[in-house]
Scaffold this motif. Structure first.
Motif, PDB file in Angstrom:
ATOM      1  N   HIS A  26       0.837  -1.203   0.000  1.00 10.48           N
ATOM      2  CA  HIS A  26       0.000   0.000   0.000  1.00 10.48           C
ATOM      3  C   HIS A  26       0.875   1.258   0.000  1.00 10.48           C
ATOM      4  N   LYS A  27       1.938   1.268   0.794  1.00 13.08           N
ATOM      5  CA  LYS A  27       2.822   2.438   0.863  1.00 13.08           C
ATOM      6  C   LYS A  27       3.475   2.711  -0.493  1.00 13.08           C
ATOM      7  N   ASP A  28       3.764   1.648  -1.273  1.00 12.31           N
ATOM      8  CA  ASP A  28       4.336   1.822  -2.608  1.00 12.31           C
ATOM      9  C   ASP A  28       3.350   2.528  -3.531  1.00 12.31           C
ATOM     10  N   ILE A  29       2.100   2.115  -3.444  1.00  9.51           N
ATOM     11  CA  ILE A  29       1.057   2.712  -4.283  1.00  9.51           C
ATOM     12  C   ILE A  29       0.859   4.180  -3.908  1.00  9.51           C
ATOM     13  N   ASN A  30       0.802   4.458  -2.624  1.00 11.15           N
ATOM     14  CA  ASN A  30       0.627   5.851  -2.186  1.00 11.15           C
ATOM     15  C   ASN A  30       1.807   6.715  -2.606  1.00 11.15           C
ATOM     16  N   LYS A  31       3.021   6.197  -2.513  1.00 11.01           N
ATOM     17  CA  LYS A  31       4.212   6.943  -2.944  1.00 11.01           C
ATOM     18  C   LYS A  31       4.148   7.206  -4.447  1.00 11.01           C
ATOM     19  N   PRO A 102      -8.895  -4.249  -1.328  1.00 12.42           N
ATOM     20  CA  PRO A 102      -9.903  -4.822  -2.213  1.00 12.42           C
ATOM     21  C   PRO A 102     -10.580  -3.779  -3.087  1.00 12.42           C
ATOM     22  N   ASN A 103     -10.659  -2.569  -2.613  1.00 12.90           N
ATOM     23  CA  ASN A 103     -11.254  -1.484  -3.377  1.00 12.90           C
ATOM     24  C   ASN A 103     -10.121  -0.600  -3.877  1.00 12.90           C
ATOM     25  N   PRO A 104      -9.867  -0.563  -5.183  1.00 11.42           N
ATOM     26  CA  PRO A 104      -8.740   0.224  -5.693  1.00 11.42           C
ATOM     27  C   PRO A 104      -8.778   1.683  -5.273  1.00 11.42           C
ATOM     28  N   ASP A 105      -9.961   2.239  -5.068  1.00  8.59           N
ATOM     29  CA  ASP A 105     -10.055   3.646  -4.694  1.00  8.59           C
ATOM     30  C   ASP A 105      -9.503   3.912  -3.298  1.00  8.59           C
ATOM     31  N   GLU A 106      -9.400   2.862  -2.448  1.00  8.10           N
ATOM     32  CA  GLU A 106      -8.852   3.054  -1.116  1.00  8.10           C
ATOM     33  C   GLU A 106      -7.368   3.391  -1.172  1.00  8.10           C
ATOM     34  N   SER A 107      -6.691   2.959  -2.233  1.00  5.60           N
ATOM     35  CA  SER A 107      -5.261   3.239  -2.334  1.00  5.60           C
ATOM     36  C   SER A 107      -5.009   4.575  -3.026  1.00  5.60           C
ATOM     37  N   CYS A 108      -6.028   5.141  -3.601  1.00  4.04           N
ATOM     38  CA  CYS A 108      -5.874   6.395  -4.328  1.00  4.04           C
ATOM     39  C   CYS A 108      -6.244   7.542  -3.396  1.00  4.04           C
ATOM     40  N   HIS A 109      -5.492   8.573  -3.454  1.00  3.55           N
ATOM     41  CA  HIS A 109      -5.837   9.728  -2.650  1.00  3.55           C
ATOM     42  C   HIS A 109      -5.991  10.928  -3.559  1.00  3.55           C
ATOM     43  N   SER A 110      -6.484  11.992  -2.988  1.00  2.00           N
ATOM     44  CA  SER A 110      -6.860  13.128  -3.805  1.00  2.00           C
ATOM     45  C   SER A 110      -5.663  13.780  -4.471  1.00  2.00           C
ATOM     46  N   PHE A 111      -5.960  14.500  -5.494  1.00  2.00           N
ATOM     47  CA  PHE A 111      -4.958  15.223  -6.266  1.00  2.00           C
ATOM     48  C   PHE A 111      -4.477  16.404  -5.443  1.00  2.00           C
ATOM     49  N   HIS A 112      -3.150  16.541  -5.283  1.00  2.94           N
ATOM     50  CA  HIS A 112      -2.603  17.585  -4.427  1.00  2.94           C
ATOM     51  C   HIS A 112      -1.970  18.744  -5.186  1.00  2.94           C
ATOM     52  N   SER A 113      -1.703  18.571  -6.451  1.00  2.57           N
ATOM     53  CA  SER A 113      -1.022  19.607  -7.218  1.00  2.57           C
ATOM     54  C   SER A 113      -2.038  20.473  -7.954  1.00  2.57           C
ATOM     55  N   LYS A 114      -1.627  21.663  -8.248  1.00  2.00           N
ATOM     56  CA  LYS A 114      -2.438  22.541  -9.085  1.00  2.00           C
ATOM     57  C   LYS A 114      -1.662  22.791 -10.361  1.00  2.00           C
ATOM     58  N   ALA A 115      -2.267  22.516 -11.466  1.00  2.00           N
ATOM     59  CA  ALA A 115      -1.606  22.785 -12.748  1.00  2.00           C
ATOM     60  C   ALA A 115      -1.671  24.279 -13.027  1.00  2.00           C
ATOM     61  N   ALA A 116      -0.675  24.768 -13.713  1.00  2.00           N
ATOM     62  CA  ALA A 116      -0.633  26.205 -14.020  1.00  2.00           C
ATOM     63  C   ALA A 116      -1.829  26.618 -14.857  1.00  2.00           C
ATOM     64  N   THR A 117      -2.342  25.684 -15.655  1.00  2.00           N
ATOM     65  CA  THR A 117      -3.492  26.033 -16.474  1.00  2.00           C
ATOM     66  C   THR A 117      -4.728  26.258 -15.604  1.00  2.00           C
ATOM     67  N   ASP A 118      -4.711  25.700 -14.406  1.00  2.00           N
ATOM     68  CA  ASP A 118      -5.844  25.870 -13.494  1.00  2.00           C
ATOM     69  C   ASP A 118      -5.666  27.101 -12.602  1.00  2.00           C
TER      70      ASP A 118
END
Length: 128
Positions: A26-31, A102-118
């Motif tokens: 899990h730590k590998d996926i989060n990294k 078991p739920n792939p979304d549990e390993s995904c966390h929110s987007f932390h960066s802001k693109a310059a276009t945004d």
């Protein structure tokens, strides 16, 4: 779609390493998700030519990938891989419990960066 998966898999292999599925934690996926958000928004620019993905992240002092690129290329591809690995390898490894959620979304966390276009702001590495 196949081109996106090929790109995402190449990044995944470089950032996590080419190791057996039962050794990806899990730590590998989060990294991976933390690191991939720091990829340059224009990674094909001449500045980044012949650089590895890690080198591109380290050299990036400008815009990062957009939230849409993160979600629909990198997170989606990794989630598919996680789901497949869980279904096929959940009972293998050093522990009796699965390494991947078991739920792939549990390993995904929110987007932390802001693109310059945004926002016009630069992204900065996440703090631990």
């Amino acid at each position: 779609m196949l081109k996106k998966l090929d790109t995402a898999l190449a990044v995944f292999l470089e950032l996590i390493g080419n190791k057996p599925v039962n050794e990806i934690f899990h730590k590998d996926i989060n990294k991976y998700f933390d690191d991939v958000q720091q990829l340059p928004g224009r990674g094909n620019d001449a500045k980044f030519k012949n650089m590895t993905y890690r080198e591109k992240i380290a050299a990036n002092d400008g815009d990062c990938i957009s939230e849409a690129t993160y979600l629909y290329t990198y997170q989606k591809a990794a989630s598919s891989l996680i789901q497949w690995a869980y279904l096929n390898y959940k009972d293998q490894g050093a522990y009796s419990r699965p390494k991947l959620p078991p739920n792939p979304d549990e390993s995904c966390h929110s987007f932390h960066s802001k693109a310059a276009t945004d926002s016009g702001e630069f992204c900065h590495p996440l703090e631990d």
